[in-house]
Design a protein around this motif. Sequence first.
Motif, PDB file in Angstrom:
ATOM      1  N   VAL A 172      33.275  31.453  33.617  1.00 36.64           N
ATOM      2  CA  VAL A 172      34.078  31.260  34.832  1.00 36.64           C
ATOM      3  C   VAL A 172      34.146  32.564  35.617  1.00 36.64           C
ATOM      4  N   TYR A 173      34.319  33.681  34.919  1.00 40.11           N
ATOM      5  CA  TYR A 173      34.342  34.979  35.591  1.00 40.11           C
ATOM      6  C   TYR A 173      32.999  35.295  36.242  1.00 40.11           C
ATOM      7  N   VAL A 174      31.906  34.907  35.602  1.00 37.17           N
ATOM      8  CA  VAL A 174      30.576  35.114  36.186  1.00 37.17           C
ATOM      9  C   VAL A 174      30.423  34.284  37.456  1.00 37.17           C
ATOM     10  N   VAL A 175      30.904  33.058  37.431  1.00 38.53           N
ATOM     11  CA  VAL A 175      30.830  32.195  38.615  1.00 38.53           C
ATOM     12  C   VAL A 175      31.660  32.792  39.753  1.00 38.53           C
ATOM     13  N   LEU A 176      32.856  33.259  39.433  1.00 34.32           N
ATOM     14  CA  LEU A 176      33.693  33.885  40.459  1.00 34.32           C
ATOM     15  C   LEU A 176      33.049  35.154  41.014  1.00 34.32           C
ATOM     16  N   ALA A 177      32.424  35.943  40.139  1.00 31.27           N
ATOM     17  CA  ALA A 177      31.714  37.142  40.604  1.00 31.27           C
ATOM     18  C   ALA A 177      30.558  36.758  41.515  1.00 31.27           C
ATOM     19  N   SER A 178      29.887  35.673  41.203  1.00 31.27           N
ATOM     20  CA  SER A 178      28.783  35.203  42.042  1.00 31.27           C
ATOM     21  C   SER A 178      29.277  34.784  43.426  1.00 31.27           C
ATOM     22  N   VAL A 179      30.426  34.134  43.473  1.00 33.32           N
ATOM     23  CA  VAL A 179      30.999  33.717  44.756  1.00 33.32           C
ATOM     24  C   VAL A 179      31.389  34.937  45.585  1.00 33.32           C
ATOM     25  N   VAL A 180      32.051  35.895  44.955  1.00 32.53           N
ATOM     26  CA  VAL A 180      32.453  37.118  45.664  1.00 32.53           C
ATOM     27  C   VAL A 180      31.223  37.869  46.150  1.00 32.53           C
ATOM     28  N   TYR A 181      30.210  37.969  45.309  1.00 29.35           N
ATOM     29  CA  TYR A 181      28.967  38.643  45.684  1.00 29.35           C
ATOM     30  C   TYR A 181      28.322  37.976  46.903  1.00 29.35           C
TER      31      TYR A 181
END
Length: 96
Positions: free
Chosen positions: A16-25
């Motif tokens: 989930v944190y990776v997905v959120l980081a991808s969205v922010v990126y």
Amino acid sequence: MRAILDIVLILLQLYVYVVLASVVYSYLIAFNIISRRNAMVVAIGDALYRLTEPVYAPIRRRLPSFGALDFTPFIVILLVMLIERVIVYYIYPNVF
């Protein structure tokens, strides 16, 4: 067996944190806050792409086109939350 389920739950939360980081990126790139000319930015983007795209691709094929909006990360987070709930409420209590 509980230790394995705990590890699975931790890995799901990390994803989930990776997905959120991808969205922010993606927002940082879209609004020109960070530049794709920087090697570190490209490396981070490539890592995020490789971690998320195998999950995103099948979901994107099934979703209708919403133009510039991409609801795939939202769907992935909801699916991860569903899997976590199934593990916590149905599988975890039945393990001896």
